[in-house]
Write a protein that holds these residues in place. Structure first.
Motif, PDB file in Angstrom:
ATOM      1  N   ILE A   9       0.833  -1.211   0.000  1.00 29.90           N
ATOM      2  CA  ILE A   9       0.000   0.000   0.000  1.00 29.90           C
ATOM      3  C   ILE A   9       0.862   1.254   0.000  1.00 29.90           C
ATOM      4  O   ILE A   9       0.647   2.183  -0.792  1.00 29.90           O
ATOM      5  CB  ILE A   9      -0.946  -0.002   1.225  1.00 29.90           C
ATOM      6  CG1 ILE A   9      -2.056  -1.029   1.040  1.00 29.90           C
ATOM      7  CG2 ILE A   9      -1.545   1.386   1.442  1.00 29.90           C
ATOM      8  CD1 ILE A   9      -2.901  -1.230   2.284  1.00 29.90           C
ATOM      9  N   LEU A  10       1.855   1.309   0.896  1.00 33.90           N
ATOM     10  CA  LEU A  10       2.701   2.495   0.987  1.00 33.90           C
ATOM     11  C   LEU A  10       3.517   2.696  -0.286  1.00 33.90           C
ATOM     12  O   LEU A  10       3.703   3.836  -0.737  1.00 33.90           O
ATOM     13  CB  LEU A  10       3.619   2.388   2.201  1.00 33.90           C
ATOM     14  CG  LEU A  10       2.921   2.421   3.564  1.00 33.90           C
ATOM     15  CD1 LEU A  10       3.936   2.256   4.685  1.00 33.90           C
ATOM     16  CD2 LEU A  10       2.131   3.699   3.751  1.00 33.90           C
ATOM     17  N   ALA A  11       3.993   1.604  -0.879  1.00 28.42           N
ATOM     18  CA  ALA A  11       4.737   1.729  -2.141  1.00 28.42           C
ATOM     19  C   ALA A  11       3.831   2.271  -3.250  1.00 28.42           C
ATOM     20  O   ALA A  11       4.239   3.131  -4.044  1.00 28.42           O
ATOM     21  CB  ALA A  11       5.310   0.367  -2.533  1.00 28.42           C
ATOM     22  N   ALA A  12       2.590   1.777  -3.291  1.00 30.37           N
ATOM     23  CA  ALA A  12       1.639   2.257  -4.306  1.00 30.37           C
ATOM     24  C   ALA A  12       1.317   3.728  -4.096  1.00 30.37           C
ATOM     25  O   ALA A  12       1.254   4.513  -5.060  1.00 30.37           O
ATOM     26  CB  ALA A  12       0.368   1.413  -4.258  1.00 30.37           C
ATOM     27  N   LEU A  13       1.113   4.131  -2.840  1.00 31.95           N
ATOM     28  CA  LEU A  13       0.828   5.536  -2.553  1.00 31.95           C
ATOM     29  C   LEU A  13       2.002   6.426  -2.925  1.00 31.95           C
ATOM     30  O   LEU A  13       1.821   7.554  -3.391  1.00 31.95           O
ATOM     31  CB  LEU A  13       0.490   5.716  -1.074  1.00 31.95           C
ATOM     32  CG  LEU A  13      -0.807   5.067  -0.583  1.00 31.95           C
ATOM     33  CD1 LEU A  13      -1.012   5.354   0.901  1.00 31.95           C
ATOM     34  CD2 LEU A  13      -2.007   5.549  -1.376  1.00 31.95           C
ATOM     35  N   SER A  14       3.211   5.916  -2.741  1.00 34.19           N
ATOM     36  CA  SER A  14       4.399   6.681  -3.112  1.00 34.19           C
ATOM     37  C   SER A  14       4.428   6.949  -4.614  1.00 34.19           C
ATOM     38  O   SER A  14       4.685   8.065  -5.064  1.00 34.19           O
ATOM     39  CB  SER A  14       5.658   5.924  -2.683  1.00 34.19           C
ATOM     40  OG  SER A  14       6.811   6.540  -3.205  1.00 34.19           O
ATOM     41  N   VAL A  15       4.155   5.904  -5.400  1.00 28.77           N
ATOM     42  CA  VAL A  15       4.150   6.061  -6.865  1.00 28.77           C
ATOM     43  C   VAL A  15       3.067   7.041  -7.289  1.00 28.77           C
ATOM     44  O   VAL A  15       3.295   7.940  -8.123  1.00 28.77           O
ATOM     45  CB  VAL A  15       3.946   4.689  -7.537  1.00 28.77           C
ATOM     46  CG1 VAL A  15       3.749   4.854  -9.040  1.00 28.77           C
ATOM     47  CG2 VAL A  15       5.127   3.779  -7.258  1.00 28.77           C
TER      48      VAL A  15
END
Length: 394
Positions: free
Chosen positions: A14-20
């Motif tokens: 989730i955090l990686a997706a939000l970062s992108v």
């Protein structure tokens, strides 16, 4: 202690997706809020990639996110100046209530709801999202704009109105008596007045109490105090956001500057979780039947919020573009509308899906319209009168 692998994996993805998504939004000078909301919809119940293990963390993190957003926002302003602005905008609050609660009440009546359902829907259409608006003002570099004090005054007055509204709604929804509702209102009003009085008269001592040369100690003291104040506010059915905002207002000078520096990364993390949580709370299949009604209600109250913001900004002598910025900034609905659903939604089959669809529509439309009204985001210096006694933020 063994940490569940599923929780770590889901949160990491989730955090990686939000970062992108955040990087993509910033590249085109957009607020990432709509993308975060859509991500929540995708990974929520009924979405394309549910994340059941991360649900409890996201729910808790969302509550902390709202508190941090309002705490850091309060650090940008002076308590004395803000108190003056609040008194000036009582007429704005009356216009806000009349224009934005009425469409919800009428919609509830047309949909055949009883008195409690009508009252709940009126509250859901009335209250803007303090969390979304606070993040928008920061994302678009508008904290120092002339219209911002008017926006914040309207938001805080709305949250204070909730201190009167929520105890009444909670008692009525539970089948309580009228005198219990009155006692709840009196307790909430007394607590809010006491908090404002303490902050106004003795708030300058707070900086000395929490100040410390070590960043870790400063973070722990300010965050601990803010969570305690927020919990006490919620205990009397006032807003945790107002409690956090008051703590921020009372910190001045170097303490405020250093607190902003240590809290900003934490605020950004939990703010993203907050927006994700709104999306997680929505089941797409529940929204299909009520989508036409939600769209119609959103269209009407989008206009009424713009009128409210323009009126409030005009009282501060703001120009035409600033009035439009103020109006669009107030469009988004969010956390309080969902709290109202939590109080009475199970009693009315239509109310829960209708309000969640309505919130989701305006939580996306608000940031998008705010970005494209009044010019592109640009760095702006805080107005001197709002930064009395504070060094400018870095």
């Amino acid at each position: 202690m063994r940490t569940p692998v599923a929780l770590l994996l889901e949160l990491g993805v989730i955090l990686a997706a939000l970062s992108v998504l955040g990087t993509l939004a910033r590249r085109y000078t957009l607020s990432p809020i709509p993308l975060y909301l859509l991500t929540g919809l995708a990974v929520g119940e009924g979405g394309i990639a549910p994340v059941p293990a991360a649900g409890a963390f996201v729910e808790t993190g969302a509550a902390i996110g709202v508190i941090l957003l309002l705490l850091v926002l309060g650090l940008e302003f002076s308590l004395a100046e803000f108190a003056v602005g609040m008194r000036r905008h009582v007429p704005s609050a009356l216009v806000d209530a009349a224009l934005n609660a009425a469409p919800g009440a009428v919609a509830g009546w047309l949909l055949g709801m009883d008195g409690i359902g009508i009252l709940a829907l009126a509250g859901a259409t009335y209250i803007s999202s303090s969390g979304i608006v606070a993040r928008l003002l920061s994302d678009l570099h508008r904290l120092g704009n002339r219209e911002t004090p008017a926006i914040l005054s309207v938001l805080v007055l709305e949250d204070l109105a909730m201190a009167l509204y929520l105890p009444v709604l909670a008692v009525l929804a539970s089948g309580g008596l009228w005198w219990q509702a009155i006692l709840g209102v009196l307790a909430a009003v007394g607590a809010v007045l006491a908090a404002f009085t303490v902050s106004y008269r003795w708030g300058h001592h707070l900086g000395r109490l929490v100040s410390h040369p070590d960043a870790e100690q400063l973070l722990l003291r300010v965050l601990g105090l803010t969570l305690i104040v927020a919990a006490l506010a919620e205990l009397v059915h006032a807003s945790a956001a107002v409690g956090a905002f008051l703590v921020g207002l009372t910190l001045t000078g170097e303490t405020a500057t250093r607190t902003r520096a240590v809290l900003s990364p934490l605020r950004d993390l939990f703010a993203a979780v907050f927006f994700l949580a709104i999306g997680l709370s929505v089941d797409p299949s529940d929204m299909v039947a009520v989508l036409p009604a939600a769209l119609a209600l959103a269209a009407v109250t989008l206009v009424t919020k713009v009128v409210t913001g323009r009126y409030a900004a005009a009282r501060d002598g703001v120009g035409r573009r600033g009035r439009w910025r103020a109006g669009t900034a107030l469009i988004a609905r969010g956390e309080f509308s969902l709290v109202i659903v939590g109080l009475v939604g199970t009693m009315h089959g239509t109310l829960g899906p209708l309000v969640t669809a309505y919130v989701f529509i305006l939580a996306i439309a608000g940031p998008v319209l705010t970005r494209f009204v009044g010019g592109p985001p640009r760095p702006s210096k805080p107005a001197p009168e709002l930064q009395e006694g504070r060094p400018p933020a870095s």
